[in-house]
Write a protein that holds these residues in place. Structure first.
Motif, short mmCIF file in Angstrom:
data_model
loop_
_atom_site.label_atom_id
_atom_site.label_comp_id
_atom_site.label_asym_id
_atom_site.label_seq_id
_atom_site.Cartn_x
_atom_site.Cartn_y
_atom_site.Cartn_z
N TYR A 208 -31.78 -103.86 6.44
CA TYR A 208 -31.45 -102.79 7.41
C TYR A 208 -30.71 -103.40 8.60
N VAL A 209 -31.17 -104.59 8.98
CA VAL A 209 -30.54 -105.25 10.13
C VAL A 209 -29.12 -105.69 9.77
N THR A 212 -26.87 -102.73 9.97
CA THR A 212 -26.59 -102.42 11.38
C THR A 212 -25.54 -103.40 11.92
N LEU A 238 -28.03 -109.50 18.80
CA LEU A 238 -29.29 -109.27 18.06
C LEU A 238 -30.29 -110.40 18.30
N CYS A 242 -33.91 -109.95 20.40
CA CYS A 242 -35.24 -110.24 19.83
C CYS A 242 -35.99 -111.24 20.69
#
Ligand SMILES: O=C(O)[C@@H]1CCC=N1
Length: 324
Positions: A208-209, A212, A238, A242
């Protein structure tokens, strides 16, 4: 607080690993020499959790086995599945879900031929969906571990959620924990049912990342950035986000609001994401992965929003974290 402490462990890993290092001694045999198996092997050997000469590998593809032995000098090629099962204290089963039948059948045949395996052998599976009881049924073994790692284990930043058969001895649990902590964060869940959920969040999550990331990079290119600059912007954004979320310990909503100034650019972007159903799209995707994991394990998968069971039937008050 517990959540933050757990997450913080990922960051401190490189410091704590060396202190926790020490050869497992038990011989580890890998059935399947694919990417995940290689990533686990590499992390283990690099971090001194296991010496290469105590590692053996078996794969139906000789090329895969050879590539593995070349990548990690000192590891041994098992002559046969039989030899691996005889020799290994921990058998790590790392094949793709679609190949599970092809592996379990010969495994069952071997066990039938040899009689039950040594009672202290641990079978650790990283196959999505397949439950502990299926391995017990196939092998007659008592000590089974089911784990769901993710691909960042390749760079020792993975997240592995695992569970085991109830009577797995404490020292075996400690060995498994050491093994997985060589490749990132590791979380033991007593209840196996969390494994399907973890598969949907952390197991499939990197995909999913990546999607994106692709969308953001392509938007950057569309606006006019050279692709390599767009990639650099997105990846650092990203990674930094995080680390910031982990280190600040703040709720992610607060951190998002901090960037969202009145009448600003972020507010315009968030409005469009919400209009596109961003949160429910993500949520639906996670539920779809969860249902698929249940299906792979032959479980009732009619769960989730709009389904017969809006929540899994086992969902009881005692499993909820009301403080979340
Ligand atoms: O989709 C798969 O088969 C696996 C499970 C977790 C990540 N990928």
């Amino acid at each position: 607080m517990a959540r933050q402490a757990g997450i913080g462990m990922v960051l401190c890993r490189s410091f704590s690993i060396s202190a926790a290092a020490g050869n497992l001694c038990d011989k580890i045999g890998f059935i399947g020499a694919g990417n995940m198996a290689k990533a686990i092997m590499g992390g283990m050997i690099r971090n001194g959790v296991q010496r290469a000469h105590n590692v053996m590998v078996y794969d139906v593809s000789t090329d895969q086995m050879d590539a593995c032995c070349k990548a990690f000098p000192g590891i041994r090629k098992a002559e046969s599945l039989h030899n691996l099962l005889m020799d290994a204290d921990i058998v790590l089963l790392g094949v793709k879900p679609q190949n599970v039948e092809a592996v379990l059948k010969p495994l069952k045949a071997e066990v039938e031929k040899m009689g039950p395996l040594r009672t202290d052998t641990v079978l650790a599976s990283i196959i999505a969906g397949v439950p502990l009881h299926a391995f017990q049924k196939y092998t007659g073994m008592e000590n089974i571990v089911r784990a769901m790692p993710n691909t960042p284990v390749t760079v020792e930043q993975g997240c592995t959620v695992w569970c085991s058969t109830r009577d797995l001895p404490k020292e075996k649990k400690e060995l498994i924990s050491k093994l997985f902590s060589a490749i990132g964060d590791e979380i033991y869940m007593e209840d196996e049912r969390f494994l399907d959920m973890a598969t949907a969040i952390s197991g499939s999550g990197p995909a999913y990342v990546f999607l994106t990331m692709e969308a953001m990079i392509d938007s950057g290119v569309h606006m006019g950035f050279p692709r390599h600059i767009a990639e650099r912007l997105v990846m650092n954004t990203l990674l930094g986000t995080c680390l910031y979320a982990i280190q600040s310990g703040e709720h992610v909503s607060k951190l998002r609001n901090d960037i969202t100034s009145p009448g600003g650019t972020t507010a315009s972007a968030i409005y469009n994401l919400e209009k596109g159903g961003f949160r429910t799209t993500v949520s639906d995707a996670v539920w779809a992965a969860y249902r698929r994991s249940l299906e792979l394990g032959g479980m009732d998968s009619n769960v989730g929003p709009g389904r017969n069971n809006t929540l899994p039937t086992f969902w009881q008050k005692d499993m909820r974290d009301d403080t979340a």
